[in-house]
Design an enzyme around this catalytic site. Sequence first.
Site, short mmCIF file in Angstrom:
data_model
loop_
_atom_site.label_atom_id
_atom_site.label_comp_id
_atom_site.label_asym_id
_atom_site.label_seq_id
_atom_site.Cartn_x
_atom_site.Cartn_y
_atom_site.Cartn_z
N ARG A 153 0.85 -1.19 0.00
CA ARG A 153 0.00 0.00 0.00
C ARG A 153 0.88 1.23 0.00
O ARG A 153 2.05 1.19 0.36
CB ARG A 153 -0.88 0.00 1.25
CG ARG A 153 -2.00 -1.00 1.21
CD ARG A 153 -2.71 -1.03 2.54
NE ARG A 153 -3.14 0.31 2.94
CZ ARG A 153 -3.28 0.70 4.21
NH1 ARG A 153 -3.02 -0.13 5.18
NH2 ARG A 153 -3.68 1.92 4.48
N LYS A 200 -2.11 -8.38 10.21
CA LYS A 200 -3.41 -8.09 10.81
C LYS A 200 -4.49 -7.77 9.77
O LYS A 200 -5.66 -8.06 9.97
CB LYS A 200 -3.22 -6.89 11.74
CG LYS A 200 -4.45 -6.40 12.42
CD LYS A 200 -4.09 -5.47 13.54
CE LYS A 200 -3.99 -4.03 13.07
NZ LYS A 200 -3.91 -3.12 14.22
N ASP A 201 -4.07 -7.16 8.66
CA ASP A 201 -5.03 -6.74 7.64
C ASP A 201 -5.25 -7.80 6.57
O ASP A 201 -5.97 -7.57 5.60
CB ASP A 201 -4.54 -5.44 6.98
CG ASP A 201 -4.41 -4.31 7.98
OD1 ASP A 201 -5.24 -4.25 8.91
OD2 ASP A 201 -3.48 -3.49 7.84
N SER A 253 -11.64 0.68 15.79
CA SER A 253 -11.64 -0.78 15.87
C SER A 253 -12.69 -1.27 16.86
O SER A 253 -12.68 -0.90 18.03
CB SER A 253 -10.23 -1.23 16.29
OG SER A 253 -10.29 -2.35 17.13
N ARG A 304 -12.93 -4.14 18.05
CA ARG A 304 -12.26 -4.97 19.06
C ARG A 304 -11.85 -4.10 20.25
O ARG A 304 -12.09 -4.44 21.40
CB ARG A 304 -11.03 -5.63 18.45
CG ARG A 304 -10.13 -6.36 19.43
CD ARG A 304 -8.86 -6.85 18.74
NE ARG A 304 -8.10 -5.77 18.13
CZ ARG A 304 -7.20 -5.03 18.76
NH1 ARG A 304 -6.94 -5.27 20.03
NH2 ARG A 304 -6.55 -4.06 18.14
N ARG A 305 -11.22 -2.97 19.93
CA ARG A 305 -10.75 -2.10 21.02
C ARG A 305 -11.93 -1.51 21.78
O ARG A 305 -11.95 -1.48 23.01
CB ARG A 305 -9.87 -0.99 20.44
CG ARG A 305 -8.55 -1.53 19.90
CD ARG A 305 -7.77 -0.49 19.11
NE ARG A 305 -6.50 -1.01 18.61
CZ ARG A 305 -5.93 -0.62 17.48
NH1 ARG A 305 -6.50 0.29 16.72
NH2 ARG A 305 -4.79 -1.15 17.11
N ARG A 353 -10.39 8.24 11.59
CA ARG A 353 -9.88 7.56 10.40
C ARG A 353 -8.65 8.27 9.86
O ARG A 353 -8.30 9.36 10.27
CB ARG A 353 -10.97 7.53 9.31
CG ARG A 353 -12.19 6.68 9.67
CD ARG A 353 -11.86 5.19 9.72
NE ARG A 353 -11.11 4.74 8.56
CZ ARG A 353 -11.65 4.43 7.40
NH1 ARG A 353 -12.95 4.49 7.23
NH2 ARG A 353 -10.90 4.01 6.40
N ASN A 396 -4.49 7.78 8.03
CA ASN A 396 -3.26 7.09 8.39
C ASN A 396 -2.75 7.61 9.73
O ASN A 396 -3.33 8.52 10.32
CB ASN A 396 -2.22 7.21 7.27
CG ASN A 396 -1.84 8.65 7.01
OD1 ASN A 396 -1.74 9.44 7.95
ND2 ASN A 396 -1.65 9.00 5.76
N ARG A 417 -4.19 10.74 12.05
CA ARG A 417 -4.87 10.49 13.33
C ARG A 417 -4.21 11.28 14.45
O ARG A 417 -4.88 11.84 15.31
CB ARG A 417 -4.83 9.00 13.67
CG ARG A 417 -5.69 8.18 12.76
CD ARG A 417 -5.73 6.74 13.22
NE ARG A 417 -6.11 5.87 12.13
CZ ARG A 417 -6.60 4.66 12.28
NH1 ARG A 417 -6.76 4.17 13.48
NH2 ARG A 417 -6.91 3.92 11.24
N CYS A 456 -10.90 -8.55 9.90
CA CYS A 456 -10.18 -7.67 10.81
C CYS A 456 -11.15 -6.76 11.55
O CYS A 456 -10.77 -6.00 12.41
CB CYS A 456 -9.14 -6.87 10.05
SG CYS A 456 -9.82 -5.88 8.74
N1 LIG Z 1 -5.69 -1.53 10.12
C1 LIG Z 1 -4.73 -0.57 10.41
C2 LIG Z 1 -3.42 -1.13 10.82
N2 LIG Z 1 -2.90 -2.25 10.28
C3 LIG Z 1 -1.71 -2.51 10.90
C4 LIG Z 1 -1.49 -1.52 11.83
C5 LIG Z 1 -0.33 -1.40 12.72
C6 LIG Z 1 0.73 -2.42 12.57
C7 LIG Z 1 0.35 -3.78 13.04
O1 LIG Z 1 -0.56 -3.95 13.85
O2 LIG Z 1 1.00 -4.74 12.60
C8 LIG Z 1 -2.56 -0.64 11.77
C9 LIG Z 1 -2.75 0.60 12.56
C10 LIG Z 1 -3.31 0.39 13.93
O3 LIG Z 1 -4.04 -0.56 14.19
O4 LIG Z 1 -3.05 1.24 14.80
#
Ligand SMILES: NCc1[nH]cc(CCC(=O)O)c1CC(=O)O
Length: 627
Positions: A56, A128-129, A177, A179-180, A197, A199, A203, A292
Amino acid sequence: MISSLPPNHPPIPSTSTNFPTRPPPSCPMSQLAATRPGSPTATHPYAGQTFTLGTRNSKLAMVQTEIVRRELEQRWPGCEIRIFGMTTLGDNVQTQPLYTFGGKALWTKELEVALLCGQVDAIVHSLKDVPTEFPPGCELGAVLEREDPSDALVVKEGLPYTSLDEMPEGSVIGTSSVRRVAQLRRKYPGLKFADVRGNLGTRLKKLDDPTSSYTALILASAGLLRLNLGHRITSSVSSPALYHAVGQGAIGVEIREGDQRARDVIGSLECWKTSWRTRAERMMLRVLEGGCSVPVGCETKLTEVFVKGGEGDAPLSPRAQKKLDLHGVRVERDPNAPRVPVSPEQVNDLPLPLSPRSAALGLAPSSPPQQPGVVPPTAHLTANGASVPKQYSAESIGLLDIAEPDDTTGIPAGHPAVNPSHVCPITGRMLPVAPLVSPSRRAVALPGGGEHVSSSLNGSGTIHIPPLHECAHRPGRTPSCPGSDNLTHHATLSLTGTITSLSGTHAVLYTLSRRCHSPEDCEQLGADVARELIEGGGKEILTELGRHVKEVGGGDEQHDGKEIPVEAPGASSPPAVCPVGIPAASAAAAANGHAGGVAKSPVASKSPQSHRTVFREGEVCLRPVGW
Ligand SMILES: NCc1[nH]cc(CCC(=O)O)c1CC(=O)O
């Protein structure tokens, strides 16, 4: 883009038409390689070839891809490693809460198209993504060593708070998120959660803007650390308050299915420990059918176990393997014993039963470090007495006793084997010593070559120190053994999974710890934890969330700063009662130190009609402190 890179960071091209000429690799390992027979040199079959990494266009993705490029240049001297940046759907849709728009391939789809049409040879992702299932024609080429997988609290500049506990009611926490939000609502019902939202840089700007309502953000520690923004981490927010996302902190590299060149080249980057942990996590998520954007958190811990038949040896015979499976901590719950909270860390530190040989020698098992005030886990565990002596006959299966080595070296402090010539020049760590070191710190020689050095530890036995070329971290495995490091790994893997309702009122958590001998074992562990979570009430929570997403999803209004709703409009009833769901209030009380009764075993909490958890040999399932 380039001007905002961390200091000293090499320039990053943003398109394939703008590749700088790479300087010749300066890694000491590649020079070493060139002078050592039998190790990879610039004459490997891929020398002179170009390898293109897609990713990306975000700064974090680019920095992670730079990490991959650097590693590849060290391992494959003579290859030109290019970077190709792309924009994905996830980057374009900035106005809708992430969890409401379907499709798990938000960040990956466009890149996969480029991969399949040959525009790029591999894709560098935040694992994670990455959806738990790959589209046809794609596969995971490697998972690199994990950065800190925890989440981090980042407080607005100028505010005095150092943790969520200190924040006044009504403080606004920015995160997109579920989850959080779900997990933190459970522990901090007084806090407000709002979408944010963009990058990482965007943020943080929104957070620090004095006119914004955010008190703090929750972000992945790994992203901040990789962007040299570690100084913005106010504190770490980890379990039991917040379990991190599946795959968080790890870099995954996707390749074309069956592309042998990519398997060789990318496979050389694999960190087996991270790979095993994330395989368990990802399989758990896959069975839960989540992407995710589901409120699933996890935690894994892997403790390497060294056994005879390990490094350099052929795999164990099926018979030996079967016996090995029997060798472990066999526990079952004593329903009358007091329930004592045990942290996942302690699960891994459970004392091992003595082998008859050790017992005969009067050797003590290694005892886990004990926290003051915490009763040792054995207090409510009973080893399955009668059959133990037979099962744990280490001699009969040629298995050495097991100890917890120092995670980085495997060598007990002060051991004569600690010699700088055995330090891996890539990682700076000691080469692994195998086989292990029993509870009594004895070690014996391994067949299969290598240097054998007498150990003066207990005045008996020898210790195997692999020569440098056997280092697990050595550059590019020779093409004759692509994608494999010839090591037989064994580990105790502990996986905790948790699902929480968006309101924070319903939650289910399950921990399982098991001896694993292969990546498939790890996946099985993940699937088993998922099944327990589903049966323990997780299904209801996920179904409810699905309904909620359907009702609020689809809108395209600007969501930034908007409070994340607790339930779907009209869906005021909580999810169907979940058998092991713990109301937020009592959970919060428990987390604040009133833990009595919370360490309820999943077995004990299930009604007789529902399924019964049967612990397999070598498994441990305990509830962590504060849950
Ligand atoms: N979806 C966003 C995303 N994907 C990976 C990361 C951070 C790096 C990682 O978790 O490996 C982040 C940002 C975040 O969650 O703060």
